[in-house]
Design a protein around this motif. Structure first.
Motif, PDB file in Angstrom:
ATOM      1  N   ARG A  57     -15.945 -17.359 -11.546  1.00 33.52           N
ATOM      2  CA  ARG A  57     -16.687 -16.589 -12.537  1.00 33.52           C
ATOM      3  C   ARG A  57     -15.880 -16.425 -13.806  1.00 33.52           C
ATOM      4  O   ARG A  57     -16.395 -16.606 -14.910  1.00 33.52           O
ATOM      5  CB  ARG A  57     -17.030 -15.215 -11.939  1.00 33.52           C
ATOM      6  CG  ARG A  57     -17.509 -14.192 -12.924  1.00 33.52           C
ATOM      7  CD  ARG A  57     -17.870 -12.887 -12.215  1.00 33.52           C
ATOM      8  NE  ARG A  57     -18.179 -11.839 -13.174  1.00 33.52           N
ATOM      9  CZ  ARG A  57     -17.272 -11.081 -13.774  1.00 33.52           C
ATOM     10  NH1 ARG A  57     -15.992 -11.264 -13.539  1.00 33.52           N
ATOM     11  NH2 ARG A  57     -17.648 -10.137 -14.612  1.00 33.52           N
ATOM     12  N   ARG A  99     -11.777 -16.145   0.187  1.00 36.45           N
ATOM     13  CA  ARG A  99     -11.687 -14.858  -0.503  1.00 36.45           C
ATOM     14  C   ARG A  99     -11.259 -15.045  -1.955  1.00 36.45           C
ATOM     15  O   ARG A  99     -10.361 -15.806  -2.250  1.00 36.45           O
ATOM     16  CB  ARG A  99     -10.710 -13.949   0.245  1.00 36.45           C
ATOM     17  CG  ARG A  99     -10.641 -12.536  -0.288  1.00 36.45           C
ATOM     18  CD  ARG A  99     -10.044 -11.592   0.744  1.00 36.45           C
ATOM     19  NE  ARG A  99      -9.702 -10.302   0.177  1.00 36.45           N
ATOM     20  CZ  ARG A  99     -10.558  -9.335  -0.098  1.00 36.45           C
ATOM     21  NH1 ARG A  99     -11.819  -9.529   0.174  1.00 36.45           N
ATOM     22  NH2 ARG A  99     -10.170  -8.185  -0.610  1.00 36.45           N
ATOM     23  N   TRP A 100     -11.909 -14.344  -2.845  1.00 33.04           N
ATOM     24  CA  TRP A 100     -11.631 -14.290  -4.284  1.00 33.04           C
ATOM     25  C   TRP A 100     -12.134 -15.512  -5.051  1.00 33.04           C
ATOM     26  O   TRP A 100     -12.290 -15.445  -6.284  1.00 33.04           O
ATOM     27  CB  TRP A 100     -10.118 -14.132  -4.592  1.00 33.04           C
ATOM     28  CG  TRP A 100      -9.558 -12.802  -4.214  1.00 33.04           C
ATOM     29  CD1 TRP A 100      -8.681 -12.556  -3.200  1.00 33.04           C
ATOM     30  CD2 TRP A 100      -9.821 -11.529  -4.815  1.00 33.04           C
ATOM     31  NE1 TRP A 100      -8.376 -11.216  -3.145  1.00 33.04           N
ATOM     32  CE2 TRP A 100      -9.059 -10.567  -4.129  1.00 33.04           C
ATOM     33  CE3 TRP A 100     -10.639 -11.121  -5.883  1.00 33.04           C
ATOM     34  CZ2 TRP A 100      -9.079  -9.222  -4.463  1.00 33.04           C
ATOM     35  CZ3 TRP A 100     -10.659  -9.768  -6.210  1.00 33.04           C
ATOM     36  CH2 TRP A 100      -9.887  -8.839  -5.503  1.00 33.04           C
ATOM     37  N   THR A 101     -12.356 -16.607  -4.384  1.00 33.61           N
ATOM     38  CA  THR A 101     -12.680 -17.843  -5.097  1.00 33.61           C
ATOM     39  C   THR A 101     -13.906 -17.725  -5.995  1.00 33.61           C
ATOM     40  O   THR A 101     -13.867 -18.154  -7.159  1.00 33.61           O
ATOM     41  CB  THR A 101     -12.820 -19.008  -4.111  1.00 33.61           C
ATOM     42  OG1 THR A 101     -11.585 -19.163  -3.409  1.00 33.61           O
ATOM     43  CG2 THR A 101     -13.162 -20.301  -4.815  1.00 33.61           C
ATOM     44  N   PRO A 102     -15.018 -17.143  -5.536  1.00 35.49           N
ATOM     45  CA  PRO A 102     -16.160 -17.023  -6.445  1.00 35.49           C
ATOM     46  C   PRO A 102     -15.833 -16.218  -7.699  1.00 35.49           C
ATOM     47  O   PRO A 102     -16.313 -16.532  -8.791  1.00 35.49           O
ATOM     48  CB  PRO A 102     -17.224 -16.327  -5.598  1.00 35.49           C
ATOM     49  CG  PRO A 102     -16.850 -16.610  -4.186  1.00 35.49           C
ATOM     50  CD  PRO A 102     -15.360 -16.659  -4.177  1.00 35.49           C
ATOM     51  N   LEU A 103     -14.999 -15.197  -7.544  1.00 31.14           N
ATOM     52  CA  LEU A 103     -14.678 -14.362  -8.705  1.00 31.14           C
ATOM     53  C   LEU A 103     -13.749 -15.091  -9.668  1.00 31.14           C
ATOM     54  O   LEU A 103     -13.859 -14.929 -10.885  1.00 31.14           O
ATOM     55  CB  LEU A 103     -14.055 -13.038  -8.243  1.00 31.14           C
ATOM     56  CG  LEU A 103     -14.911 -12.199  -7.290  1.00 31.14           C
ATOM     57  CD1 LEU A 103     -14.306 -10.817  -7.098  1.00 31.14           C
ATOM     58  CD2 LEU A 103     -16.330 -12.077  -7.814  1.00 31.14           C
ATOM     59  N   GLY A 108      -9.501 -10.455 -14.992  1.00 35.15           N
ATOM     60  CA  GLY A 108     -10.836 -10.330 -14.404  1.00 35.15           C
ATOM     61  C   GLY A 108     -10.795 -10.038 -12.912  1.00 35.15           C
ATOM     62  O   GLY A 108     -11.792  -9.590 -12.340  1.00 35.15           O
TER      63      GLY A 108
END
Lengths: 231, 231
Positions: A27, A20-24, A42
DNA sequence: CGGTATCCCCCGCGATACTG
DNA sequence: CAGTATCGCGGGGGATACCG
């Protein structure tokens, strides 16, 4: 995240990217955010504890590295491994824009999310030289988020949550949903201006060049296969 | 999974792809698995309840579709949206092979995982015509997983967990770690044979052509930037 | 074969407060 | 500014059994 118990490289990669949250977080790093608090802006709904945990995990995985920047401030940056992940993340984002239904709920239309992205994508070369102060107003927002200021000066661009005190050069009046749709390319800026969903107040020259230096999301050009709903 | 509360297409995509097991389920579908039980053999540690739940979710997201196949059996397949996700998943897998440390623990060296992948990648045109039965033996495995059979016949290729009763044409003796390393390209098949990590017993012709029809993982050719450890 | 039903555990995560 | 410390809960998911 518990291991999948598979040696398959996709499984190993998913154990990292799938958290959870890692891709964001990635980014944000890919957009150049380096400081803890910059990253957090962000992903404002992510708790600092969890962000710190993810950063440690990404470092352990060799995807990011901690550095000492200016004034011995902590900075994060992508390693070569992290840099090679960028096209994958970008591919996922492009796919999402192409194929996922786009409906805009109230919580998702947080103007701060857009303003944070937008303020670091301004085309400074196309802006007038010298200090420029732009005030964005969001008519649908209650007082604490009613106004935001972008201050472009010699030191760089800053996004302000409260009145920085300088004289405002350009007033932009819109609402959080319009700015979001425009940012992601679902309404053209030209059309939003023509329809009055965005209004400008300020010197003629600044108004006229506005669409040339206000750059949109890199995803704005990606067409949607499903039409956006809930405008 | 709880929403990120962001309109960003990456956030929306991550809400789907970031869910536990989902990338591995998609991988199975992309490799052509269509039936519930076929998919499950690629993710044996996933509970059937959860697999059903994920399939429903993927269908709701427009990524897969349910069909009635032959004998009115339920089949799953990728929609156009799902098909466009394939390069993203593949990119993630390639990145994982390139950059993630590859150490092979006991649970990750499950030979069934490899056999399942391997049996559907046999190059049938390069195999001798007619029925061919190959028995794989894994010297490090206790009785229930000690042997596996691949039966290639006119109807297609089958992987058997217990002795199908046919006369065996080729005996392959190895161990679960070797077959895993070879499958992912970390040891060449040639070298494994030369070193005796894989031994063959059967007709000369079948032994000689073995490396030509035993195809490896599509990721086998992807080089690792970190050397594999824990051989 | 293609799934449901059920139960329960555990821990990931959110929230809030605080510190060098 | 860059994180820790602490606590509590919610529900995701693992395990097992069962059904049409």
């Amino acid at each position: 995240m518990k291991s999948y118990g598979q040696f398959c490289p996709l499984a190993l990669a998913s154990e990292i990217i799938g958290e959870r949250w890692t891709p964001l977080v990635l980014r944000e790093l890919m957009f150049g955010a380096a400081r803890f608090n910059a990253i957090q802006r962000g992903v404002p709904r992510m708790s600092p504890t969890l962000l710190a945990q993810r950063l440690r995990m990404l470092q352990a995985a060799g995807i990011i590295e901690r550095r000492r920047g200016e004034h011995s401030a902590t900075e994060y940056g992508l390693t070569p491994a992290g840099a090679e992940l960028a096209p994958v993340i970008e591919g996922l984002a492009v796919w999402g824009k192409s194929w996922l239904p786009a409906s805009l709920s109230a919580t998702e239309a947080d103007p701060d999310l857009i303003m944070w992205d937008l303020h670091r994508r301004l085309d400074l070369d196309r802006m007038p030289p010298g200090r420029t102060v732009i005030r964005f107003g969001f008519s649908d927002q209650p007082p604490p988020k009613r106004y935001r200021w972008i201050v472009r000066a010699a030191e760089g661009v800053q996004l302000c949550i409260s009145d920085p005190g300088f004289e405002v050069d350009l007033f932009v009046e819109t609402d959080s949903r319009t700015i979001t749709w425009v940012w992601y390319g679902d309404i053209s800026l030209k059309k939003a201006l023509a329809e009055g969903a965005i209004t400008l107040d300020g010197p003629r020259r600044l108004r006229a060049t506005f669409p040339s230096w206000l750059l949109l999301s890199p995803l704005a050009a990606v067409p949607r296969n499903l039409p956006p709903t809930a405008r």
